[in-house]
Motif scaffolding. Structure first.
Motif, PDB file in Angstrom:
ATOM      1  N   ASP A  16       0.861  -1.165   0.000  1.00  0.00           N
ATOM      2  CA  ASP A  16       0.000   0.000   0.000  1.00  0.00           C
ATOM      3  C   ASP A  16       0.909   1.231   0.000  1.00  0.00           C
ATOM      4  O   ASP A  16       1.915   1.262   0.711  1.00  0.00           O
ATOM      5  CB  ASP A  16      -0.876  -0.019   1.268  1.00  0.00           C
ATOM      6  CG  ASP A  16      -1.902   1.096   1.244  1.00  0.00           C
ATOM      7  OD1 ASP A  16      -2.266   1.530   0.132  1.00  0.00           O
ATOM      8  OD2 ASP A  16      -2.319   1.517   2.334  1.00  0.00           O
ATOM      9  N   ASN A  17       0.593   2.199  -0.808  1.00  0.00           N
ATOM     10  CA  ASN A  17       1.439   3.400  -0.866  1.00  0.00           C
ATOM     11  C   ASN A  17       1.131   4.291   0.333  1.00  0.00           C
ATOM     12  O   ASN A  17       0.413   5.275   0.238  1.00  0.00           O
ATOM     13  CB  ASN A  17       1.214   4.151  -2.179  1.00  0.00           C
ATOM     14  CG  ASN A  17       2.233   5.275  -2.360  1.00  0.00           C
ATOM     15  OD1 ASN A  17       3.328   5.224  -1.801  1.00  0.00           O
ATOM     16  ND2 ASN A  17       1.870   6.284  -3.132  1.00  0.00           N
ATOM     17  N   ASP A  18       1.692   3.908   1.467  1.00  0.00           N
ATOM     18  CA  ASP A  18       1.383   4.648   2.696  1.00  0.00           C
ATOM     19  C   ASP A  18       2.589   5.420   3.228  1.00  0.00           C
ATOM     20  O   ASP A  18       2.562   5.906   4.353  1.00  0.00           O
ATOM     21  CB  ASP A  18       0.840   3.699   3.774  1.00  0.00           C
ATOM     22  CG  ASP A  18       1.758   2.508   4.011  1.00  0.00           C
ATOM     23  OD1 ASP A  18       2.743   2.360   3.247  1.00  0.00           O
ATOM     24  OD2 ASP A  18       1.490   1.740   4.937  1.00  0.00           O
ATOM     25  N   ASN A  19       3.646   5.525   2.430  1.00  0.00           N
ATOM     26  CA  ASN A  19       4.809   6.321   2.850  1.00  0.00           C
ATOM     27  C   ASN A  19       5.127   7.372   1.797  1.00  0.00           C
ATOM     28  O   ASN A  19       5.276   7.053   0.614  1.00  0.00           O
ATOM     29  CB  ASN A  19       6.051   5.438   3.031  1.00  0.00           C
ATOM     30  CG  ASN A  19       5.884   4.460   4.185  1.00  0.00           C
ATOM     31  OD1 ASN A  19       6.006   4.831   5.347  1.00  0.00           O
ATOM     32  ND2 ASN A  19       5.565   3.211   3.851  1.00  0.00           N
ATOM     33  N   ALA A  20       5.237   8.593   2.249  1.00  0.00           N
ATOM     34  CA  ALA A  20       5.667   9.667   1.350  1.00  0.00           C
ATOM     35  C   ALA A  20       7.196   9.687   1.324  1.00  0.00           C
ATOM     36  O   ALA A  20       7.847   9.293   2.294  1.00  0.00           O
ATOM     37  CB  ALA A  20       5.134  11.015   1.828  1.00  0.00           C
ATOM     38  N   GLN A  50       9.805   4.444   1.849  1.00  0.00           N
ATOM     39  CA  GLN A  50       9.787   3.137   2.513  1.00  0.00           C
ATOM     40  C   GLN A  50       8.951   2.094   1.778  1.00  0.00           C
ATOM     41  O   GLN A  50       8.978   0.920   2.133  1.00  0.00           O
ATOM     42  CB  GLN A  50       9.229   3.280   3.941  1.00  0.00           C
ATOM     43  CG  GLN A  50      10.053   4.182   4.845  1.00  0.00           C
ATOM     44  CD  GLN A  50      11.430   3.607   5.133  1.00  0.00           C
ATOM     45  OE1 GLN A  50      11.569   2.422   5.429  1.00  0.00           O
ATOM     46  NE2 GLN A  50      12.447   4.447   5.001  1.00  0.00           N
ATOM     47  N   ASP A  51       8.204   2.470   0.782  1.00  0.00           N
ATOM     48  CA  ASP A  51       7.363   1.517   0.068  1.00  0.00           C
ATOM     49  C   ASP A  51       8.179   0.680  -0.914  1.00  0.00           C
ATOM     50  O   ASP A  51       9.405   0.655  -0.854  1.00  0.00           O
ATOM     51  CB  ASP A  51       6.220   2.274  -0.631  1.00  0.00           C
ATOM     52  CG  ASP A  51       5.297   2.938   0.382  1.00  0.00           C
ATOM     53  OD1 ASP A  51       4.909   2.252   1.348  1.00  0.00           O
ATOM     54  OD2 ASP A  51       4.990   4.129   0.211  1.00  0.00           O
ATOM     55  N   ARG A  52       7.445  -0.017  -1.768  1.00  0.00           N
ATOM     56  CA  ARG A  52       8.080  -0.931  -2.733  1.00  0.00           C
ATOM     57  C   ARG A  52       7.685  -0.537  -4.152  1.00  0.00           C
ATOM     58  O   ARG A  52       6.638   0.073  -4.382  1.00  0.00           O
ATOM     59  CB  ARG A  52       7.616  -2.373  -2.482  1.00  0.00           C
ATOM     60  CG  ARG A  52       8.088  -2.970  -1.170  1.00  0.00           C
ATOM     61  CD  ARG A  52       9.543  -3.433  -1.266  1.00  0.00           C
ATOM     62  NE  ARG A  52      10.016  -3.971   0.014  1.00  0.00           N
ATOM     63  CZ  ARG A  52      10.552  -3.222   0.971  1.00  0.00           C
ATOM     64  NH1 ARG A  52      10.665  -1.923   0.801  1.00  0.00           N
ATOM     65  NH2 ARG A  52      10.947  -3.759   2.095  1.00  0.00           N
ATOM     66  N   SER A  65       6.903   0.853  -7.675  1.00  0.00           N
ATOM     67  CA  SER A  65       6.640   2.211  -8.142  1.00  0.00           C
ATOM     68  C   SER A  65       6.179   3.124  -7.012  1.00  0.00           C
ATOM     69  O   SER A  65       6.282   4.344  -7.115  1.00  0.00           O
ATOM     70  CB  SER A  65       5.588   2.195  -9.265  1.00  0.00           C
ATOM     71  OG  SER A  65       4.384   1.631  -8.780  1.00  0.00           O
ATOM     72  N   ASN A  66       5.695   2.527  -5.929  1.00  0.00           N
ATOM     73  CA  ASN A  66       5.299   3.337  -4.768  1.00  0.00           C
ATOM     74  C   ASN A  66       6.498   4.017  -4.115  1.00  0.00           C
ATOM     75  O   ASN A  66       6.346   4.900  -3.275  1.00  0.00           O
ATOM     76  CB  ASN A  66       4.592   2.474  -3.717  1.00  0.00           C
ATOM     77  CG  ASN A  66       3.222   2.024  -4.179  1.00  0.00           C
ATOM     78  OD1 ASN A  66       2.646   2.622  -5.081  1.00  0.00           O
ATOM     79  ND2 ASN A  66       2.714   0.970  -3.557  1.00  0.00           N
ATOM     80  N   ALA A  67       7.702   3.544  -4.479  1.00  0.00           N
ATOM     81  CA  ALA A  67       8.919   4.091  -3.877  1.00  0.00           C
ATOM     82  C   ALA A  67       9.771   4.848  -4.887  1.00  0.00           C
ATOM     83  O   ALA A  67      10.834   5.350  -4.544  1.00  0.00           O
ATOM     84  CB  ALA A  67       9.747   2.971  -3.253  1.00  0.00           C
TER      85      ALA A  67
HETATM   86 CA   LIG Z   1       5.532   5.847  -1.249  1.00  0.00          CA
END
Ligand SMILES: [Ca+2]
Ligand SMILES: [Ca+2]
Ligand SMILES: [Ca+2]
Ligand SMILES: [Ca+2]
Length: 235
Positions: free
Chosen positions: A29-33, A63-65, A67-69
């Motif tokens: 889940d993209n929960d880190n900016a 902190q995500d994985r 493309s979220n990171a």
């Molecule tokens: Ca992110």
């Protein structure tokens, strides 16, 4: 992976059961900016630096994985004249056009780091301060030329005659002026205060004489055109 077993409560001939495997895929889940590596980036750039050169690099982690990171950078504000460019992928910031310390001594740019999530998360707390350093790129300018003074021939020694003044747009030592008389004859009757620019009478009696025979003194006034005799040099 989970293994699930189901049992019935039968008695003839006995309970029966079945098993099933359950695959659970945990999706990020993209929960880190993105987070910047510094609260504030500060860089000093001399005003004569050639454009299209890198001045600093901002970095951010997420902190995500996947493309979220993936982080992309952009300049949000402070670049109204378009003098800076940031590479979206690398965060490397280039100087695009010439700086001028006399026009602007400091720039504060707000930089955004945005990840590739859907929807994306952004961090707009990135601050870049570009401090422009003065270079001696301005020559002194006389405030009014030509300077001309009319002096009675019997002015007393040390009499202040005229104030020569020049200005310099630079700062510090780059604008500290020293005044000098140049190309003067050995008995030139005036001297200049090197720091103030005041020209004072140097000998008691000023006479303007010709070199004819018989030599004639011309009493009265002595007019000096100083603009050609004054030159400034920088310390
Ligand atoms: Ca992110
Ligand atoms: Ca300048
Ligand atoms: Ca300058
Ligand atoms: Ca100067």
């Amino acid at each position: 992976m989970l293994l699930v077993e189901a049992n019935d409560q039968g008695r003839e001939p006995g309970p029966r059961s079945a098993t099933a495997t359950v695959h659970i895929v945990v999706e990020d889940d993209n929960d880190n900016a993105p987070q910047f590596s510094e609260k504030r980036y500060v860089v000093q750039v001399p005003e004569d630096m050639a454009p299209n050169r890198e001045i600093l690099q901002v970095t951010a982690t997420d902190q995500d994985r996947g493309s979220n990171a993936v982080v992309h950078f952009s300049i949000m504000s402070g670049n109204s004249r378009g003098q800076f460019y940031i590479d979206a992928q690398t965060g490397k910031m280039d100087l695009v056009s010439h700086l001028d310390y006399e026009a602007n001594k400091e720039y504060t740019l707000r930089v955004r780091a945005q990840d590739g999530g859907r929807p994306p998360l952004s961090n707009i707390s990135g601050l870049v301060t570009v401090q422009v350093l003065d270079v001696n790129d301005n020559a002194p300018i006389f405030v009014s030329t030509p300077f001309q003074a009319t002096v009675l021939e019997n002015v007393p020694l040390g009499y202040s005659i005229i104030h020569i003044q020049a200005v310099d747009a630079d700062s510090g030592d780059n604008s500290r002026l020293e005044y000098r008389l140049t190309d003067t004859t050995p008995n030139f009757p005036f001297s200049i205060n090197n720091s103030t620019g005041w020209i004072v009478s140097y000998t008691l009696a000023i006479t303007a004489r010709d070199n004819g025979i018989p030599q004639k003194g011309k009493p009265g006034i002595f007019v000096i055109g100083l603009n050609e005799a004054v030159e400034m040099s920088l310390q």
